[in-house]
Design an enzyme around this catalytic site. Structure first.
Site, mmCIF file in Angstrom:
data_model
loop_
_atom_site.group_PDB
_atom_site.id
_atom_site.type_symbol
_atom_site.label_atom_id
_atom_site.label_comp_id
_atom_site.label_asym_id
_atom_site.label_seq_id
_atom_site.Cartn_x
_atom_site.Cartn_y
_atom_site.Cartn_z
ATOM 1 N N TYR A 127 18.186 -75.659 -7.511
ATOM 2 C CA TYR A 127 18.034 -76.807 -6.604
ATOM 3 C C TYR A 127 18.686 -78.007 -7.275
ATOM 4 O O TYR A 127 19.148 -77.924 -8.423
ATOM 5 C CB TYR A 127 16.558 -77.087 -6.303
ATOM 6 C CG TYR A 127 15.614 -76.905 -7.477
ATOM 7 C CD1 TYR A 127 15.579 -77.824 -8.514
ATOM 8 C CD2 TYR A 127 14.759 -75.804 -7.543
ATOM 9 C CE1 TYR A 127 14.722 -77.653 -9.593
ATOM 10 C CE2 TYR A 127 13.904 -75.622 -8.609
ATOM 11 C CZ TYR A 127 13.883 -76.550 -9.636
ATOM 12 O OH TYR A 127 13.042 -76.374 -10.707
ATOM 13 N N MET A 162 16.937 -73.084 -12.355
ATOM 14 C CA MET A 162 16.582 -74.154 -11.428
ATOM 15 C C MET A 162 17.599 -74.293 -10.307
ATOM 16 O O MET A 162 18.522 -75.102 -10.346
ATOM 17 C CB MET A 162 16.362 -75.437 -12.202
ATOM 18 C CG MET A 162 15.116 -75.325 -13.054
ATOM 19 S SD MET A 162 14.839 -76.752 -14.081
ATOM 20 C CE MET A 162 15.258 -76.076 -15.668
ATOM 21 N N GLU A 171 16.947 -79.262 -21.667
ATOM 22 C CA GLU A 171 18.059 -79.759 -20.845
ATOM 23 C C GLU A 171 19.037 -80.562 -21.690
ATOM 24 O O GLU A 171 18.838 -81.747 -21.866
ATOM 25 C CB GLU A 171 17.501 -80.608 -19.714
ATOM 26 C CG GLU A 171 16.432 -79.919 -18.890
ATOM 27 C CD GLU A 171 15.738 -80.886 -17.945
ATOM 28 O OE1 GLU A 171 16.373 -81.858 -17.495
ATOM 29 O OE2 GLU A 171 14.552 -80.676 -17.666
#
Length: 427
Positions: A273, A271, A206
């Site tokens: 969400y 991802m 990330e």
């Protein structure tokens, strides 16, 4: 112990990305794994069997992978252990478990939490197979419990996930020498003490070449080169990655060669969400995991369909994309409007941190009373929450099948009810 909690990860990520352009969004394929080849073959067979006059070919066959994340810190205040995967019935529904997280430091893979991973001893009543650990046992902890779980479910695979928000800062150093990093990861995952537990590696960076933990600027090829090296080291073992689901123009998907890396991966976990939440304390209220766009959505491209469409548009096979489902909700307080788009005064209270709560709590504390963009929301008192329910998950599974995706992944297992209400809806 929530140092790697992905809900907190997204909060910091979104704030960081806001400093560079627009509000940032969510985080987290093999050189032909057997499952991918089988799905591709099945898809091809289905298409070629359609009669010539048919106006449209049949859709690609959807995969049935169900990947659940299990967090090492869950054994502490969450009191969620590997045995809970069995007693909830979740183990019967899962095809894979991602164990999160291992660390990335000094350009190498490293143990994340030695005590939780392999030192914590379990009594007979706490263990998966009813056998107590001994004080001098070489491998105890969650690793040994996962070993016991796999014996009960021979088809279940376990993947060790490395990185996450707190430890993504180490990937920049790792990318300087991908081969050395990959070898260190292989040596750790295949350590003789627990080599039988793990079936591969999952990377949660990330974010490559974008502002995340440390505004990494390794270059657009860094991620691809690192994944290529992992494939070389891990051979036919599973190599997967959790990636951003920012489907906006010029967003995080555009900053990295995810298409180039896909050839080395068994699958991606976009991802889908945490698109919206009380990291914007005053709102507007918006569902954190919308399946599609909707009128009034705060940021275009922040929805599951936009991410999947963009990744498929890059040439990534749909069988290498899994749809992400969150087993938790995000919420605000000080809200007076039931429908999305209302103002707020701050984050709603949560068990572990403000603005976040498990589904197993929300289903009774603030039951869903509305739907938008394929997900649910709840307005109770002055609180506004959004989360997925069995009904909305069923709709998302229809979408997964229509898109021919490889399956579903879940963040994370402890948010479900004790009888696996959400994971049953996935199946």
């Amino acid at each position: 112990m929530l140092r790697h909690n992905r809900s907190r990860a997204h909060l910091r990520t979104l704030l960081a990305a806001a400093c560079t352009a627009a509000l940032g969004v969510t985080l987290l394929a093999g050189a032909g794994s057997a499952s991918a080849r089988e799905e591709s073959a099945a898809s091809a067979a289905k298409v070629t069997s359609v009669a010539a006059p048919a106006p449209q070919a049949a859709p690609a066959a959807a995969g049935s992978k169900v990947v659940g994340y299990f967090t090492d810190w869950g054994v502490y205040e969450r009191n969620y252990h590997v045995k809970n995967i069995e007693t909830s019935g979740s183990a019967d529904k899962l095809t894979h478990i991602n164990y999160a997280f291992g660390n990335v430091t000094g350009g190498k893979c490293a143990i994340g939490d030695a005590y939780a991973d392999y030192q914590k001893t379990y009594t007979a009543d706490q263990s998966v197979d009813g056998t107590a650990d001994t004080w001098d046992q070489p491998v105890a902890g969650s690793f040994n419990q996962l070993r016991e779980l796999k014996k009960l479910h021979p088809g279940l695979k376990v993947i060790w996930s490395f990185g996450g928000w707190s430890w993504s800062g180490g990937f920049g150093e790792a990318a300087k020498n991908p081969a050395a990093f990959a070898q260190s990861c292989h040596d750790l995952v295949e350590d003789p003490r627990w080599a039988d537990v793990f079936d591969g590696i999952d990377i949660d960076w990330e974010y490559p070449n974008d502002c995340g933990l440390s505004c990494d600027t390794s270059g657009p090829d860094a991620f691809k080169n690192l994944i290529s090296a992992l494939r070389t080291s891990f051979g036919s073992d599973l190599v997967t990655a959790a990636i951003t689901a920012d489907g906006s123009d010029g967003g995080k998907i555009d900053s990295t060669d995810y298409a180039g890396a896909a050839q080395y991966l068994d699958w991606y976990n976009p991802m889908t969400y945490d698109f919206f939440g009380a990291f914007n304390a005053q709102g507007p209220t918006a569902p954190h995991s919308p399946l599609t766009s909707y009128e009034g959505i705060p940021t275009e491209g922040f929805n599951s369909d936009a991410a999947i469409t963009k990744l498929k548009g890059l040439g990534i096979p749909p069988a290498k994309l899994l749809l992400g489902i969150g087993f938790y909700g995000r919420g605000w307080t000080g809200v007076t409007q039931k429908e999305p788009g209302g103002t707020a005064t701050g984050a709603a209270p949560g068990t572990y941190e403000p603005g976040i709560e498990d589904y197993k709590v929300l289903k009774t504390s603030c039951p869903a009373n509305g739907t938008v963009a394929g997900t649910a929301y709840a307005f109770c008192g002055n609180q506004w929450w959004s989360y997925d329910t069995p009904a909305t998950i069923a709709g998302k599974m229809d979408y997964k099948n229509q898109q021919g995706l490889g399956g579903t992944f879940l963040w994370e297992l402890s948010g479900d009810t004790s009888n696996g209400e959400l994971i049953k809806a996935v199946n």
